[in-house]
Design an enzyme around this catalytic site. Structure first.
Site, PDB file in Angstrom:
ATOM      1  N   ARG A   1      49.949  44.806  37.326  1.00  0.00           N
ATOM      2  CA  ARG A   1      50.956  46.109  38.121  1.00  0.00           C
ATOM      3  C   ARG A   1      52.021  45.624  38.732  1.00  0.00           C
ATOM      4  NH1 ARG A   1      44.868  48.125  41.094  1.00  0.00           N
ATOM      5  NH2 ARG A   1      44.535  45.935  41.228  1.00  0.00           N
TER       6      ARG A   1
ATOM      7  N   LYS B   1      47.593  42.761  44.594  1.00  0.00           N
ATOM      8  CA  LYS B   1      46.732  42.248  45.087  1.00  0.00           C
ATOM      9  C   LYS B   1      46.572  41.070  46.142  1.00  0.00           C
ATOM     10  CE  LYS B   1      43.888  42.497  43.622  1.00  0.00           C
ATOM     11  NZ  LYS B   1      42.546  43.214  44.180  1.00  0.00           N
TER      12      LYS B   1
ATOM     13  N   TYR C   1      47.361  44.817  49.465  1.00  0.00           N
ATOM     14  CA  TYR C   1      45.121  44.785  49.377  1.00  0.00           C
ATOM     15  C   TYR C   1      45.681  43.294  49.917  1.00  0.00           C
ATOM     16  CZ  TYR C   1      45.119  48.977  47.023  1.00  0.00           C
ATOM     17  OH  TYR C   1      45.100  50.121  45.613  1.00  0.00           O
TER      18      TYR C   1
ATOM     19  N   HIS D   1      41.451  42.919  51.132  1.00  0.00           N
ATOM     20  CA  HIS D   1      40.080  42.476  51.223  1.00  0.00           C
ATOM     21  C   HIS D   1      39.503  41.183  51.561  1.00  0.00           C
ATOM     22  CE1 HIS D   1      39.854  46.375  48.360  1.00  0.00           C
ATOM     23  NE2 HIS D   1      40.595  45.588  47.657  1.00  0.00           N
TER      24      HIS D   1
ATOM     25  N   GLU E   1      43.814  48.462  52.048  1.00  0.00           N
ATOM     26  CA  GLU E   1      42.486  48.860  52.462  1.00  0.00           C
ATOM     27  C   GLU E   1      42.353  49.099  53.425  1.00  0.00           C
ATOM     28  OE1 GLU E   1      41.302  43.944  52.793  1.00  0.00           O
ATOM     29  OE2 GLU E   1      43.043  46.478  51.316  1.00  0.00           O
TER      30      GLU E   1
ATOM     31  N   ASP F   1      35.143  43.639  45.420  1.00  0.00           N
ATOM     32  CA  ASP F   1      37.060  42.928  45.811  1.00  0.00           C
ATOM     33  C   ASP F   1      36.352  43.001  47.283  1.00  0.00           C
ATOM     34  OD1 ASP F   1      39.157  42.804  44.796  1.00  0.00           O
ATOM     35  OD2 ASP F   1      39.190  44.848  44.611  1.00  0.00           O
TER      36      ASP F   1
ATOM     37  N   ASN G   1      39.717  42.783  39.875  1.00  0.00           N
ATOM     38  CA  ASN G   1      41.099  44.483  40.208  1.00  0.00           C
ATOM     39  C   ASN G   1      41.135  45.189  38.268  1.00  0.00           C
ATOM     40  OD1 ASN G   1      41.388  41.882  38.091  1.00  0.00           O
ATOM     41  ND2 ASN G   1      43.327  42.190  38.065  1.00  0.00           N
ATOM     42  N   MET G   2      40.161  46.112  38.757  1.00  0.00           N
ATOM     43  CA  MET G   2      39.298  46.918  37.985  1.00  0.00           C
ATOM     44  C   MET G   2      40.904  47.592  37.536  1.00  0.00           C
ATOM     45  SD  MET G   2      35.711  48.010  38.223  1.00  0.00           S
ATOM     46  CE  MET G   2      35.925  49.560  36.831  1.00  0.00           C
TER      47      MET G   2
END
Length: 373
Positions: A15, A75, A94, A96, A118, A270, A300-301
């Site tokens: 991505r 990410k 993101y 996490h 998130e 995550d 990271n599906m």
């Protein structure tokens, strides 16, 4: 504001933080955007498409980080990127942080203003920047579970929907939020027998009204979890506590009670995972077997369906990105309590209560941090 978009370097992450349409929108708003060469290749968007949208193309990540006021990623920063962050820079991605002390300490030491997708909220109590990826992950969870049930993958050799005269698989989804709802929808579409377990009776009622008698809704207790997990061919972990570590709802004994060749998919990995037996995996090596049960715990599906995911994510992040750039980060967060909820690290301190509690780090309340900022 100058916005930087580096290439994602997490293993098998394709991505990109901004698609060309988002770049054009930010340029239209008077900002400049610098994109690392090749950053969009994983979603089928080459450098020329970014140039046409108004972006500058930088040769490497160092050139992006060095001049950008705000870094937009997908990410969390990887270890190789920690040293590229600098004081006063805004990081929008993101994060996490709850299960990740090393990253949290790196962000603290860097002096960046780190805003986590998130934990940004909306007026309805939702998580609008997590929702599109939760939709993707929920739908993918059933897709990967069905594949891993195949005998060649080490599974029990069960077709999710069965066939006439042969029973369908039992799919148990723990958590009835965005991930759980999408997982249930796809599993039902594949004609599995589906149960959603949640502790929120109102949410169970909403799911019952939405899906009718085709969906079994069960209130979450230890007894119910034990019974339904033991009988499941697939269990999807879809529980989230915003910003905090995921609760370990499925014990090792529960996993041990499952049939050999059954599958668990821990979408909450995550945030540390909701199965006691979960540990993070990658797309390069997505599964492992514990107590005869296949575990899929990829952190990271949605990266596996990068184009769909990147465009869906940008639809959600663009309004916040525009606000941060137009007003400046501190002013934008002061004006918008929902964006403010996304602030995790600022001025060398943790500003999100759930992250501070999970890691045992002193909290600087977010309003206090912004008054200083």
């Amino acid at each position: 504001m100058r916005i930087g978009v580096p290439t994602e370097i997490k293993v098998h992450e394709y991505r990109v933080g901004m698609v060309p349409g988002s770049v054009r929108e930010m340029v239209h708003n008077g900002h400049s955007v610098v994109v690392q060469s090749g950053a969009g290749n994983g979603i089928g968007c080459g450098d020329e498409e970014y140039r046409a949208a108004g972006a500058e193309i930088a040769p490497d990540a160092a050139a992006v980080f060095a001049t950008a006021d705000m870094i937009v990623k997908v990410k969390e920063p990887q270890a190789a990127e920690y040293g590229l962050l600098r004081e006063g820079q805004v990081l929008f991605t993101y994060l996490h942080l709850a299960p990740d002390r090393a990253q949290t300490e790196a962000l603290i030491n860097s002096g960046v203003t780190a805003i986590a997708y998130e934990t940004v909220t909306d007026a309805h109590g939702g998580l609008p920047l997590l929702a599109p990826m939760s939709e993707v992950a929920g739908r993918m969870a059933v897709q990967v579970a069905a594949h891993n049930l195949e005998k060649e993958q080490g599974g029990a050799g069960i077709l999710l929907g069965g066939v006439p005269g042969v029973e369908a698989a039992n799919v148990v989804v723990i958590g009835g939020g965005v991930v759980g709802t999408n997982a249930a929808r796809i599993a039902m579409g594949m004609e599995a027998r589906v149960t959603v377990i949640d502790k929120n009776l109102r949410r169970l009622n909403e799911l019952d009204m939405q899906f009718g008698p085709a969906l079994n809704t069960i209130f979450s207790t230890v007894d119910n979890l034990e019974r339904y997990v033991a009988a499941a061919d697939v269990v999807v972990g879809a529980v989230l506590v915003p910003g905090a570590a995921a609760p370990k709802l499925v014990t090792e004994d529960m996993v041990r009670s499952m049939r050999n060749g059954s599958v668990v998919v821990d979408v909450a990995i995550d945030q540390g995972g909701s199965f006691a037996t979960s540990r993070p995996t990658t797309h390069a090596s997505p599964t492992y077997v514990e107590h005869g049960v296949i575990h899929y715990c990829v952190t990271n599906m949605p990266g596996a369906v990068a184009r769909t995911s990147a465009f869906a994510l940008n639809n959600a992040t663009l309004p916040f990105m525009r606000s941060l750039a137009n007003k400046g980060a501190v002013h934008a967060m002061r004006d918008d309590p929902h964006l403010m909820a996304g602030l995790n690290v600022h001025g060398g301190r943790v500003t999100h209560a759930a992250v501070a509690e999970a890691l045992g780090i002193d909290l600087l309340p977010v309003l206090e941090s912004l008054q200083k900022g």
